[in-house]
Design an enzyme around this catalytic site. Structure first.
Site, mmCIF file in Angstrom:
data_model
loop_
_atom_site.group_PDB
_atom_site.id
_atom_site.type_symbol
_atom_site.label_atom_id
_atom_site.label_comp_id
_atom_site.label_asym_id
_atom_site.label_seq_id
_atom_site.Cartn_x
_atom_site.Cartn_y
_atom_site.Cartn_z
ATOM 1 N N ASP A 11 -7.749 18.680 -105.928
ATOM 2 C CA ASP A 11 -7.555 18.889 -104.641
ATOM 3 C C ASP A 11 -9.045 19.662 -103.996
ATOM 4 O O ASP A 11 -8.896 20.736 -104.274
ATOM 5 C CB ASP A 11 -6.246 19.444 -103.957
ATOM 6 C CG ASP A 11 -6.205 19.789 -102.446
ATOM 7 O OD1 ASP A 11 -7.142 19.206 -101.876
ATOM 8 O OD2 ASP A 11 -5.093 20.147 -102.148
ATOM 9 N N ASN A 25 -14.289 11.168 -89.475
ATOM 10 C CA ASN A 25 -14.639 10.085 -88.532
ATOM 11 C C ASN A 25 -15.404 10.602 -87.452
ATOM 12 O O ASN A 25 -15.779 11.765 -87.409
ATOM 13 C CB ASN A 25 -13.275 9.448 -88.068
ATOM 14 C CG ASN A 25 -12.580 10.404 -87.216
ATOM 15 O OD1 ASN A 25 -13.156 11.021 -86.442
ATOM 16 N ND2 ASN A 25 -11.333 10.590 -87.725
ATOM 17 N N VAL A 34 -8.363 13.007 -96.971
ATOM 18 C CA VAL A 34 -8.987 14.319 -97.310
ATOM 19 C C VAL A 34 -9.301 15.113 -95.897
ATOM 20 O O VAL A 34 -9.371 16.358 -95.827
ATOM 21 C CB VAL A 34 -10.252 14.192 -98.206
ATOM 22 C CG1 VAL A 34 -11.230 13.491 -97.376
ATOM 23 C CG2 VAL A 34 -10.745 15.376 -98.941
ATOM 24 N N ASP A 35 -9.697 14.342 -94.859
ATOM 25 C CA ASP A 35 -9.989 15.149 -93.453
ATOM 26 C C ASP A 35 -8.755 15.616 -93.157
ATOM 27 O O ASP A 35 -8.955 17.093 -92.610
ATOM 28 C CB ASP A 35 -10.239 13.985 -92.566
ATOM 29 C CG ASP A 35 -10.841 14.447 -91.124
ATOM 30 O OD1 ASP A 35 -11.004 15.640 -91.166
ATOM 31 O OD2 ASP A 35 -10.972 13.506 -90.284
ATOM 32 N N VAL A 127 -9.216 5.175 -96.625
ATOM 33 C CA VAL A 127 -8.856 4.710 -95.339
ATOM 34 C C VAL A 127 -9.850 3.648 -94.952
ATOM 35 O O VAL A 127 -9.779 2.308 -94.706
ATOM 36 C CB VAL A 127 -8.873 5.504 -94.094
ATOM 37 C CG1 VAL A 127 -8.447 4.816 -92.595
ATOM 38 C CG2 VAL A 127 -7.424 6.474 -94.403
#
Ligand code: APR
Length: 183
Positions: A11, A25, A34-35, A127
């Site tokens: 992680d 983004n 992960v964001d 994503v």
């Protein structure tokens, strides 16, 4: 060249490195994947600092392929390098160039700040839908060239979130003659 490339299964929020990369983004105000994990682990100070980054267009703090630096706040990492990968739409819309630019921009920006160890997630492969095998070959290539470009770097780390991705990176780096840690 004195640095090395490492492939690890982890992680990314737990790593004791100078900088971790966030697959963000354009708004840079958090998200899923992960964001979301990075924002949760870093605490609200990270969101504050992200919000303070200037918008280059309405709602755009970081265009695809570019990078922005913040502190690491509650993370062990001193910095977070936010980058925005391409959304995969089949590969003919400049996705490979944008993805390569993400890696390059992150490495160059972090090194300019003083980072000697930088960890990357597999940008765009969640994503944003970039096929993992294609993304990993771009990522591995950019880690190799980043190391060659920056003699001050000690460790560039491909932080994989599953064993399949790690095996892929291991294989690619071996083919590139950079298998495992080297000095
Ligand atoms: N550590 C390391 N890797 C992780 C972690 C983690 N804690 N969590 C997820 N990953 C991996 C995923 O398995 C995937 O391979 O990161 C990779 C990138 O997936 P996403 O986080 O979905 O990023 P991306 O595809 O670039 O999409 C970005 O997702 O959450 C939003 O705000 C983000 O809109 C942006 C979009």
């Amino acid at each position: 060249m004195s640095g090395r490339i490492e492939v690890i299964l982890a992680d990314i929020t737990t790593l004791d490195v100078d900088a971790i990369v966030n697959a963000a983004n354009e708004r840079m105000l958090g998200g899923g994947g992960v964001d979301g994990a990075i924002h949760r682990a870093a605490g609200p100070g990270l969101l504050e600092e992200c919000r303070a980054h200037a918008e280059v267009l309405p709602g755009v703090r970081c265009p695809p392929g570019e990078a922005r630096l913040t502190g690491g706040h509650l993370l062990r990492a001193r910095w977070v390098v936010h980058t925005v990968g391409p959304v995969w739409t089949g590969g003919d819309a400049g996705e490979p160039q944008i993805l390569a630019s993400c890696y390059r921009s992150c490495i160059d920006l972090a090194v300019r700040a003083g980072a000697r160890s930088i960890a990357f997630p597999a940008i765009s492969t969640g994503v944003f839908g970039y096929p993992m095998d294609r993304a990993a070959s771009i990522g591995a290539g950019q880690l190799v060239s980043g190391l060659a470009r920056h003699p001050s770097v000690e460790r560039l780390i491909a932080c994989c979130f599953d064993a399949g991705t790690k095996a892929l990176y291991d294989r690619l780096l071996q083919v590139m003659g950079q298998g495992g840690a080297f000095t």
